[in-house]
Design a protein around this motif. Structure first.
Motif, PDB file in Angstrom:
ATOM      1  N   ALA A   1       0.947  -1.265   0.119  1.00 16.22           N
ATOM      2  CA  ALA A   1      -0.156  -0.194  -0.045  1.00 16.22           C
ATOM      3  C   ALA A   1       0.932   1.262  -0.179  1.00 16.22           C
ATOM      4  CB  ALA A   1      -0.938   0.124   1.197  1.00 16.22           C
ATOM      5  N   ALA A   2       2.072   1.332   0.567  1.00 14.86           N
ATOM      6  CA  ALA A   2       2.710   2.369   0.728  1.00 14.86           C
ATOM      7  C   ALA A   2       3.642   2.502  -0.573  1.00 14.86           C
ATOM      8  CB  ALA A   2       3.930   2.130   1.976  1.00 14.86           C
TER       9      ALA A   2
ATOM     10  N   VAL B   1       2.523   1.628  -3.448  1.00 19.59           N
ATOM     11  CA  VAL B   1       1.536   1.945  -4.617  1.00 19.59           C
ATOM     12  C   VAL B   1       1.080   3.439  -4.289  1.00 19.59           C
ATOM     13  CG1 VAL B   1      -0.627   1.590  -5.752  1.00 19.59           C
ATOM     14  CG2 VAL B   1       0.876  -0.199  -5.014  1.00 19.59           C
ATOM     15  N   LEU B   2       0.948   3.841  -3.105  1.00 21.50           N
ATOM     16  CA  LEU B   2       0.500   5.075  -2.591  1.00 21.50           C
ATOM     17  C   LEU B   2       1.527   6.376  -3.146  1.00 21.50           C
ATOM     18  CD1 LEU B   2      -1.710   7.128  -1.461  1.00 21.50           C
ATOM     19  CD2 LEU B   2      -0.708   6.699   0.909  1.00 21.50           C
ATOM     20  N   ALA B   3       2.786   5.812  -2.632  1.00 19.41           N
ATOM     21  CA  ALA B   3       4.052   6.723  -2.970  1.00 19.41           C
ATOM     22  C   ALA B   3       3.999   7.044  -4.578  1.00 19.41           C
ATOM     23  CB  ALA B   3       5.300   6.283  -2.594  1.00 19.41           C
TER      24      ALA B   3
ATOM     25  N   SER C   1       1.664   6.983  -6.769  1.00 23.72           N
ATOM     26  CA  SER C   1       0.466   7.589  -7.285  1.00 23.72           C
ATOM     27  C   SER C   1       0.426   9.153  -6.506  1.00 23.72           C
ATOM     28  CB  SER C   1      -0.842   6.997  -6.549  1.00 23.72           C
ATOM     29  OG  SER C   1      -0.853   6.992  -5.272  1.00 23.72           O
ATOM     30  N   VAL C   2       1.111   9.437  -5.500  1.00 25.66           N
ATOM     31  CA  VAL C   2       1.306  10.859  -5.137  1.00 25.66           C
ATOM     32  C   VAL C   2       2.443  11.378  -6.055  1.00 25.66           C
ATOM     33  CG1 VAL C   2       2.376  12.059  -3.116  1.00 25.66           C
ATOM     34  CG2 VAL C   2       0.590  10.399  -2.636  1.00 25.66           C
TER      35      VAL C   2
ATOM     36  N   CYS D   1       8.016   2.848  -8.615  1.00 23.57           N
ATOM     37  CA  CYS D   1       7.214   2.859  -7.153  1.00 23.57           C
ATOM     38  C   CYS D   1       6.005   1.852  -7.144  1.00 23.57           C
ATOM     39  CB  CYS D   1       6.684   4.197  -6.528  1.00 23.57           C
ATOM     40  SG  CYS D   1       8.058   5.176  -5.815  1.00 23.57           S
ATOM     41  N   VAL D   2       5.211   1.826  -8.093  1.00 22.65           N
ATOM     42  CA  VAL D   2       4.270   0.979  -8.235  1.00 22.65           C
ATOM     43  C   VAL D   2       4.620  -0.342  -8.707  1.00 22.65           C
ATOM     44  CG1 VAL D   2       2.131   0.586  -9.866  1.00 22.65           C
ATOM     45  CG2 VAL D   2       2.614   2.852  -9.100  1.00 22.65           C
TER      46      VAL D   2
ATOM     47  N   GLY E   1       5.759  -2.205  -5.695  1.00 25.84           N
ATOM     48  CA  GLY E   1       4.665  -2.857  -4.906  1.00 25.84           C
ATOM     49  C   GLY E   1       3.794  -3.830  -5.613  1.00 25.84           C
TER      50      GLY E   1
END
Length: 123
Positions: free
Chosen positions: A15-16, A18-20, A22-23, A55-56, A59
């Motif tokens: 989650a971290a 994928v969230l990173a 997307s951010v 990053c994605v 993940g």
């Protein structure tokens, strides 16, 4: 992990990541909107797209590798393709934009290509 669930530490890590990603992609999009000219806008999205993709990719690599009990490298192929094609495409687009800007008489940096001096042309 045959029951289709991951341990809590893995879910948090996925989650971290994928969230990173997307951010980072969101920040690149905001930079694209804020900057005025093409020459200002061209660099940020290409670097940001590559960083967000990596990053994605990390993940998804973690998720599918832990879920399937083996190393799953499909996402790495996509990320390598992005890492190779985005900078190359960016270079071609920038060169085309510089060419058009020079032809239309806009104030852009001089060409770094070797030019023949006027006294050499006359001889």
């Amino acid at each position: 992990m045959t029951d289709g669930t991951l341990p809590l530490w893995a879910e948090i890590a996925v989650a971290a990541l994928v969230l990173a990603g997307s951010v980072v992609a969101l920040l690149g999009s905001l930079g694209l909107l804020r900057l005025k000219t093409y020459f200002e806008r061209v660099h940020a999205p290409s670097v940001i797209a590559t960083l967000g993709c990596w990053c994605v990719m990390h993940g998804t690599l973690l998720y599918f590798s832990l879920l399937g009990d083996r190393l799953d490298l499909h996402a790495v192929l996509i990320a390598v393709f992005i890492a190779i094609t985005v900078p190359v495409t960016n270079i071609f687009l920038m060169r085309a934009a510089l060419f058009r800007a020079r032809r239309s008489g806009k104030d852009v940096p001089a060409s770094l290509s070797r030019t023949v001096a006027s006294d050499e042309r006359d001889s």
